[in-house]
Design a protein around this motif. Structure first.
Motif, PDB file in Angstrom:
ATOM      1  N   ARG A 135     -10.365   2.467   5.700  1.00  0.00           N
ATOM      2  CA  ARG A 135     -10.756   1.619   6.821  1.00  0.00           C
ATOM      3  C   ARG A 135     -10.602   2.361   8.143  1.00  0.00           C
ATOM      4  O   ARG A 135     -11.384   2.218   9.056  1.00  0.00           O
ATOM      5  N   SER A 136      -9.588   3.171   8.246  1.00  0.00           N
ATOM      6  CA  SER A 136      -9.407   4.019   9.417  1.00  0.00           C
ATOM      7  C   SER A 136      -8.713   5.293   8.997  1.00  0.00           C
ATOM      8  O   SER A 136      -7.873   5.290   8.112  1.00  0.00           O
ATOM      9  N   GLU A 155     -11.655  -3.410  18.545  1.00  0.00           N
ATOM     10  CA  GLU A 155     -13.086  -3.407  18.240  1.00  0.00           C
ATOM     11  C   GLU A 155     -13.915  -3.826  19.447  1.00  0.00           C
ATOM     12  O   GLU A 155     -15.073  -3.435  19.591  1.00  0.00           O
ATOM     13  N   LYS A 215     -14.014  -0.319  11.996  1.00  0.00           N
ATOM     14  CA  LYS A 215     -14.318   0.395  10.766  1.00  0.00           C
ATOM     15  C   LYS A 215     -15.273   1.554  11.050  1.00  0.00           C
ATOM     16  O   LYS A 215     -15.977   1.566  12.050  1.00  0.00           O
ATOM     17  N   GLN A 216     -15.305   2.512  10.138  1.00  0.00           N
ATOM     18  CA  GLN A 216     -16.273   3.607  10.252  1.00  0.00           C
ATOM     19  C   GLN A 216     -16.670   4.052   8.849  1.00  0.00           C
ATOM     20  O   GLN A 216     -15.842   4.144   7.956  1.00  0.00           O
ATOM     21  N   HIS A 217     -17.968   4.332   8.677  1.00  0.00           N
ATOM     22  CA  HIS A 217     -18.481   4.729   7.364  1.00  0.00           C
ATOM     23  C   HIS A 217     -18.597   6.248   7.236  1.00  0.00           C
ATOM     24  O   HIS A 217     -18.889   6.758   6.156  1.00  0.00           O
TER      25      HIS A 217
END
Length: 291
Positions: A16-17, A220, A274-276
């Motif tokens: 998630r991070s 966020e 979040k980051q993908h």
């Protein structure tokens, strides 16, 4: 194709991070001699700044962002990723070296509501590189600079007129890598008496000065990201939109990544967004660990 597969292995299963905090335990001593000075009870003004100084005095920058291990877990092993890199890619990565060293000052002070705030600048539109971008005070090391702390303080004095005697250096964070392969060391300093700071801008380098809440870089709200590419590797670019009495500012790129890391360490928690994909710093670390 193996080349594309290696990229998928490297960035898959991101948590998630990736800003995991790995602080050394805080020592209970009231004075600790280091290359950054002597930390004494009450030397940093408010209880908030004193607590922060005590927290960071034993800070160990090694392993703060444990990106390498996370990518290793996703890919299976370092050797698996390294073997899947093409010879051309491997040569490119081996040729990427730090051209020079630089330092930036994360100057923190306590706001009216007790929150930690960080001093930022908007680079002059006259500059040939990154005109108009938001940045932390700082720049390249010079021969006369004793260390990164000296560089950060000197640059802050030159850019915004911040007297070095007003700032207590309490920590140096893990080095970052800029897009131009500069080794940038973030230096954390505390400004106990913000009322004594009388900004004097170098108009050739700085168009504006403002401050923002440090905790903002974990939230966020006002955060967004864009997908970018470096040497055919995809990564995300963090951007924060911020409005103050001084105007509307966009904090992004290296500055944003540095402040995310600083906030994660100081508040001892990961960002809520979040980051993908990895950001540029996480990509650099993963590639370095894989080769």
């Amino acid at each position: 194709m193996p080349h594309n597969l290696s990229k998928m292995n490297l960035i898959s299963n991101l948590p998630r991070s990736n800003y995991d905090v790995a602080l050394a335990p805080t020592m209970p001593s009231t004075c600790m001699e280091t290359d950054m000075g002597c930390f004494t009870e009450g030397a940093h003004g408010s209880p908030t700044l004193q607590k922060l100084a005590n927290q960071l005095q034993c800070f160990n920058p090694i392993g703060v962002i444990k990106v390498g291990k996370q990518f290793d877990d996703a890919a299976g092993s370092k050797l698996e990723v390294a073997d899947s890199l093409s010879a051309e890619e491997d040569n490119k990565l081996s040729c990427v070296k730090w051209r020079t060293k630089a330092a930036v000052l994360i100057c923190l002070f306590e706001g009216y509501e007790g929150e930690l705030r960080v001093i930022l600048t908007k680079r002059s539109m006259k500059l040939s590189s990154h005109p108009g971008d938001v940045a932390l005070p700082g720049g390249k090391m010079e021969e006369e600079d004793a260390d990164e702390s000296a560089t950060a303080l000197r640059e802050a004095m030159e850019e915004i007129g911040l007297n070095p005697h007003l700032v207590q250096i309490v920590a140096k964070l893990e080095p970052f890598t800029s897009q131009h392969q500069l080794r940038v060391v973030p230096v954390v300093g505390l400004l106990a008496r913000i009322q004594d700071f009388k900004p004097r801008l170098n108009i050739d380098e700085v168009d504006a000065i403002f401050d923002a809440p440090l905790e903002m870089f974990l939230k966020e709200e006002n955060h967004r990201c864009e997908e970018k590419e470096w040497m055919e590797w995809k990564y995300i670019l963090h951007l924060f939109d911020f409005t103050s009495e001084q105007g509307v500012f966009q904090i992004w790129g290296l500055t944003a990544s540095i402040l995310i890391q600083a906030a994660s360490i100081i508040y001892q928690r990961s960002p809520s967004f979040k980051q993908h994909l990895p950001d540029f710093q996480q990509l650099q670390k993963a590639l370095k660990n894989a080769t």
